[in-house]
Motif scaffolding. Structure first.
Motif, mmCIF file in Angstrom:
data_model
loop_
_atom_site.group_PDB
_atom_site.id
_atom_site.type_symbol
_atom_site.label_atom_id
_atom_site.label_comp_id
_atom_site.label_asym_id
_atom_site.label_seq_id
_atom_site.Cartn_x
_atom_site.Cartn_y
_atom_site.Cartn_z
ATOM 1 N N LEU A 169 0.829 -1.194 0.000
ATOM 2 C CA LEU A 169 0.000 0.000 0.000
ATOM 3 C C LEU A 169 0.870 1.252 0.000
ATOM 4 N N PRO A 170 0.529 2.221 -0.830
ATOM 5 C CA PRO A 170 1.267 3.488 -0.779
ATOM 6 C C PRO A 170 0.800 4.328 0.406
ATOM 7 N N VAL A 171 1.623 5.278 0.785
ATOM 8 C CA VAL A 171 1.248 6.199 1.857
ATOM 9 C C VAL A 171 0.249 7.200 1.285
ATOM 10 N N PRO A 172 -0.975 7.246 1.806
ATOM 11 C CA PRO A 172 -1.976 8.167 1.254
ATOM 12 C C PRO A 172 -1.651 9.609 1.620
ATOM 13 N N PRO A 173 -2.189 10.552 0.887
ATOM 14 C CA PRO A 173 -1.968 11.970 1.249
ATOM 15 C C PRO A 173 -2.687 12.309 2.551
ATOM 16 N N THR A 174 -2.253 13.379 3.163
ATOM 17 C CA THR A 174 -2.871 13.800 4.411
ATOM 18 C C THR A 174 -4.304 14.266 4.166
ATOM 19 N N SER A 175 -5.105 14.170 5.207
ATOM 20 C CA SER A 175 -6.510 14.561 5.113
ATOM 21 C C SER A 175 -6.637 16.079 5.146
ATOM 22 N N GLY A 176 -7.868 16.548 5.058
ATOM 23 C CA GLY A 176 -8.116 17.980 4.948
ATOM 24 C C GLY A 176 -8.053 18.715 6.271
ATOM 25 N N ASP A 177 -8.776 19.822 6.298
ATOM 26 C CA ASP A 177 -8.764 20.696 7.462
ATOM 27 C C ASP A 177 -9.456 20.014 8.646
ATOM 28 N N LEU A 178 -8.930 20.253 9.838
ATOM 29 C CA LEU A 178 -9.452 19.605 11.035
ATOM 30 C C LEU A 178 -10.893 20.015 11.311
ATOM 31 N N TRP A 220 -6.015 13.145 13.697
ATOM 32 C CA TRP A 220 -5.491 14.112 12.724
ATOM 33 C C TRP A 220 -4.056 14.510 13.079
ATOM 34 N N ILE A 221 -3.794 14.754 14.344
ATOM 35 C CA ILE A 221 -2.433 15.106 14.779
ATOM 36 C C ILE A 221 -1.475 13.941 14.529
ATOM 37 N N THR A 222 -1.933 12.725 14.831
ATOM 38 C CA THR A 222 -1.087 11.546 14.618
ATOM 39 C C THR A 222 -0.767 11.365 13.143
ATOM 40 N N GLU A 223 -1.737 11.624 12.272
ATOM 41 C CA GLU A 223 -1.491 11.498 10.839
ATOM 42 C C GLU A 223 -0.380 12.448 10.390
ATOM 43 N N HIS A 224 -0.437 13.691 10.834
ATOM 44 C CA HIS A 224 0.607 14.636 10.445
ATOM 45 C C HIS A 224 1.942 14.297 11.095
ATOM 46 N N GLU A 225 1.904 13.776 12.304
ATOM 47 C CA GLU A 225 3.159 13.399 12.971
ATOM 48 C C GLU A 225 3.856 12.260 12.242
ATOM 49 N N THR A 226 3.090 11.280 11.764
ATOM 50 C CA THR A 226 3.699 10.160 11.050
ATOM 51 C C THR A 226 4.290 10.600 9.718
ATOM 52 N N ARG A 273 6.384 4.414 7.884
ATOM 53 C CA ARG A 273 5.507 4.272 6.715
ATOM 54 C C ARG A 273 4.186 3.612 7.089
ATOM 55 N N TYR A 274 4.251 2.492 7.779
ATOM 56 C CA TYR A 274 3.008 1.783 8.092
ATOM 57 C C TYR A 274 2.220 2.474 9.201
ATOM 58 N N ASP A 275 2.903 3.180 10.074
ATOM 59 C CA ASP A 275 2.178 3.998 11.050
ATOM 60 C C ASP A 275 1.408 5.114 10.348
ATOM 61 N N ALA A 276 1.995 5.665 9.288
ATOM 62 C CA ALA A 276 1.316 6.727 8.539
ATOM 63 C C ALA A 276 0.072 6.191 7.835
ATOM 64 N N ILE A 277 0.194 5.013 7.216
ATOM 65 C CA ILE A 277 -0.968 4.424 6.544
ATOM 66 C C ILE A 277 -2.061 4.104 7.557
ATOM 67 N N LEU A 278 -1.663 3.510 8.674
ATOM 68 C CA LEU A 278 -2.637 3.150 9.701
ATOM 69 C C LEU A 278 -3.287 4.394 10.311
ATOM 70 N N ALA A 279 -2.509 5.474 10.452
ATOM 71 C CA ALA A 279 -3.061 6.709 11.011
ATOM 72 C C ALA A 279 -4.176 7.264 10.127
ATOM 73 N N THR A 280 -4.027 7.145 8.816
ATOM 74 C CA THR A 280 -5.070 7.621 7.912
ATOM 75 C C THR A 280 -6.339 6.790 8.056
ATOM 76 N N TYR A 281 -6.196 5.472 8.164
ATOM 77 C CA TYR A 281 -7.369 4.624 8.350
ATOM 78 C C TYR A 281 -8.052 4.909 9.683
ATOM 79 N N ARG A 282 -7.269 5.150 10.711
ATOM 80 C CA ARG A 282 -7.864 5.457 12.006
ATOM 81 C C ARG A 282 -8.562 6.816 11.990
#
Length: 354
Positions: free
Chosen positions: A161-170, A278-284, A337-346
């Motif tokens: 799985l590729p690392v997805p882009p970050t989500s939008g505004d909080l 959201w914070i975790t996603e940006h941190e990863t 990498r995998y923490d970033a992917i998982l953060a997006t799903y969470r």
């Protein structure tokens, strides 16, 4: 001669019999009761049942979304375990090459025996880590197969799985969560169901008027009419029941009020959950950039140190330290990498759009 008197003749006893029914007969009765006025009890009970059904559907959606997140985590655990396995294998191969170099240098009496012993010890430790990584891969694949409903030893063929882009505004994500999270709908429906049950309890003190109609048939040759119709209107009213209906009504209203308070608390928890995800996603994402740079530097450092060791410029301990740093850097990048992917799903789960 006197003739005796003849006593009067007594009347003989008489028996009268009148049959009421045949020896065998058929009997059937049908009664229909239709409520005319129940004080709103029936409509309130229907409303309570409908709201409970909606709450159950919302609860199912919550459970199903949680299950999807668990499957995603199991999927990523397989990818992570395989990547860690590859890192440990590469470390084992690198330390094997280093041990071979030390053996050659020892034959040339350039290094001492303790250098060879240190290289062998490091290689044995790398083999143990690789064995542990192999075991973690098998466990992760078995866990994923369990979610898929397959045999635990079934071959797992999944794609990277590729690392997805970050989500939008909080702020927008929080608004989406308030609309999409089924927990809020579930609590709202439970509150409405409790309010409807309070109406049911209130209606127990109201008059209950019903209309009754029936048809009775009895097969009997001695009756002039074998079937007949009947009808009646009934009234039942219990204005005083010792306070039982009022107690049930208060309990239902308190449950409805508690559900409203719980809904406010749930909204606050959802807002916190979205913010944390959201914070975790940006941190990863920040960790990935740092880990990639660290891995490049560790690879270059290991390459330089190995060349210097072969030329006799550094000792064997610096090679082992460089190899340890390179393995740690590769692990950091893998986890980032995998923490970033998982953060997006969470985060999607926190929004309610997974």
């Amino acid at each position: 001669m006197e003739v005796p008197a003849i006593p009067p003749i007594l009347p003989a006893p008489m028996t009268y019999e009148m049959p009421l029914s045949d020896q065998s007969f058929a009997l059937s009765a049908t009664t229909v009761t239709v409520p005319i006025y129940t004080g709103g009890k029936i409509s309130a009970a229907i409303d309570a049942g409908r709201h409970n059904v909606h709450a159950a559907h919302a609860g199912y959606s919550v459970s199903f979304m949680g299950l999807k997140l668990e499957v995603a985590e199991a999927y990523l655990n397989v990818l992570r375990a395989r990547q860690v396995q590859e890192v440990t294998r590469e470390a084992e191969r690198s330390l094997f090459r280093h041990r071979t170099d030390v053996e050659k240098l020892l034959q040339q009496k350039i290094v001492t025996l303790n250098a060879l012993l240190a290289a062998q010890t490091a290689h044995a430790s790398a083999m143990q880590e690789r064995i542990k990584a192999d075991n973690r891969v098998m466990i992760a694949e078995a866990a994923y197969n369990r979610y898929m409903g397959r045999p635990l030893n079934y071959p797992v063929m999944i794609e990277e799985l590729p690392v997805p882009p970050t989500s939008g505004d909080l702020e927008f994500l929080t608004d989406d969560a308030m609309r999409c999270r089924k927990e809020l709908a579930q609590i709202a429906e439970q509150s409405k169901a409790s309010a409807s049950l309070s109406k049911v309890s209130h209606a127990d003190r109201m008059p209950q008027v019903v209309a009754m109609g029936g048809h009775t048939y009895m097969q009997n040759s001695y009756l002039k009419e074998e079937s007949y119709w009947s009808g009646a209107v009934g009234l039942q009213w219990t204005p005083l029941d010792g306070g039982a209906s009022r107690a049930r009504e208060r309990v239902a209203m308190q449950n409805a009020a508690a559900a409203c308070k719980m809904r406010d608390e749930t909204r606050s928890l959802i807002e916190l959950e979205v913010r944390a995800a959201w914070i975790t996603e940006h941190e990863t994402r920040s960790r990935i950039a740092v880990a990639e740079q660290g891995k490049r530097q560790a690879n270059e450092n290991l390459r330089v140190v190995i060349r210097q060791f072969q030329e006799g410029l550094v000792n064997h301990t610096e090679v082992l330290d460089a190899q340890t740093q390179q393995t740690a850097a590769a692990m950091n990048l893998c986890n980032a990498r995998y923490d970033a992917i998982l953060a997006t799903y969470r985060l999607k789960r926190a929004i309610g759009m997974l």
